[in-house]
Design a protein around this motif. Structure first.
Motif, PDB file in Angstrom:
ATOM      1  N   SER A  87      -5.033  -2.813  -3.771  1.00  0.00           N
ATOM      2  CA  SER A  87      -5.254  -4.324  -3.103  1.00  0.00           C
ATOM      3  C   SER A  87      -5.989  -5.308  -4.113  1.00  0.00           C
ATOM      4  O   SER A  87      -6.041  -5.143  -5.287  1.00  0.00           O
ATOM      5  CB  SER A  87      -6.292  -3.641  -2.249  1.00  0.00           C
ATOM      6  OG  SER A  87      -7.583  -3.433  -2.545  1.00  0.00           O
ATOM      7  N   ARG A 104      -5.089   0.975  -8.617  1.00  0.00           N
ATOM      8  CA  ARG A 104      -5.748   0.042  -7.402  1.00  0.00           C
ATOM      9  C   ARG A 104      -4.408  -0.811  -6.767  1.00  0.00           C
ATOM     10  O   ARG A 104      -3.658  -1.352  -7.508  1.00  0.00           O
ATOM     11  CB  ARG A 104      -6.779  -0.673  -8.026  1.00  0.00           C
ATOM     12  CG  ARG A 104      -7.474  -1.667  -7.049  1.00  0.00           C
ATOM     13  CD  ARG A 104      -8.689  -2.351  -7.569  1.00  0.00           C
ATOM     14  NE  ARG A 104      -9.606  -1.475  -8.441  1.00  0.00           N
ATOM     15  CZ  ARG A 104     -10.445  -0.829  -7.755  1.00  0.00           C
ATOM     16  NH1 ARG A 104     -10.700  -0.514  -6.627  1.00  0.00           N
ATOM     17  NH2 ARG A 104     -11.287  -0.194  -8.864  1.00  0.00           N
ATOM     18  N   ASP A 116      -8.810   2.060  -1.952  1.00  0.00           N
ATOM     19  CA  ASP A 116      -7.628   1.195  -2.238  1.00  0.00           C
ATOM     20  C   ASP A 116      -7.221   1.608  -3.532  1.00  0.00           C
ATOM     21  O   ASP A 116      -6.627   0.913  -4.440  1.00  0.00           O
ATOM     22  CB  ASP A 116      -8.095  -0.274  -2.266  1.00  0.00           C
ATOM     23  CG  ASP A 116      -8.992  -0.775  -3.322  1.00  0.00           C
ATOM     24  OD1 ASP A 116      -9.825   0.444  -3.697  1.00  0.00           O
ATOM     25  OD2 ASP A 116      -9.170  -1.748  -3.689  1.00  0.00           O
ATOM     26  N   ALA A 153       0.699  -1.216  -0.059  1.00  0.00           N
ATOM     27  CA  ALA A 153      -0.029  -0.029  -0.138  1.00  0.00           C
ATOM     28  C   ALA A 153       0.836   1.368   0.044  1.00  0.00           C
ATOM     29  O   ALA A 153       1.777   1.366   0.852  1.00  0.00           O
ATOM     30  CB  ALA A 153      -1.044   0.089   1.201  1.00  0.00           C
TER      31      ALA A 153
END
Length: 135
Positions: A135, A133, A109, A3
């Motif tokens: 995730s 994106r 996300d 992340a």
């Protein structure tokens, strides 16, 4: 892909665009507009010479994003304005494009990446962003 955080910077991506690059892109895209290969036609339309395809320039910018994202399918959107043409000289060096990027926003996300795309010192894409994106 881990992340990201707001403020994360993408690795600088740099590549050269030559007249051969333009020929290959024209063949792949079907865009045979003569401003991308004929100095005569380009100058006749008021351009300083042969220029790179705008969509090629945008695709190069997105290569920096897909390399960072580790998977091209993570890129779910992009936006840009074509602010300055990329002049491609007829020599072995061509034009160097450099792409820098920074995460400016994260929603759920999805990371928004602001891109800075330059040919030399000239900014060639304006308001260039990609959504990734993670995730």
């Amino acid at each position: 892909m881990t992340a990201p955080s707001v403020g994360d910077e993408l690795p600088i991506f740099s590549t050269r665009v030559t007249r051969e690059t333009l020929v290959r892109y024209a063949g792949a895209s079907g865009d045979f507009n003569p401003i991308h290969y004929s100095p005569y036609q380009a100058e006749r339309l008021g351009l300083p010479g042969v220029i790179a395809h705008g969509m090629l320039t945008m695709a190069i910018a997105l290569r920096a994003v897909t390399a960072w994202a580790e998977d091209p399918s993570r890129v779910i959107g992009c936006f840009t304005r074509f602010t300055k043409p990329v002049l491609v000289p007829d020599d072995d060096d061509g034009a160097e494009l450099t792409v820098a990027g920074k995460v400016t926003k994260i929603t759920d996300d999805v990371a928004t990446v602001q891109l800075d795309v330059r040919c030399g010192e000239e900014k060639v894409l304006g308001m260039a962003t990609a959504e990734v994106r993670f995730s």
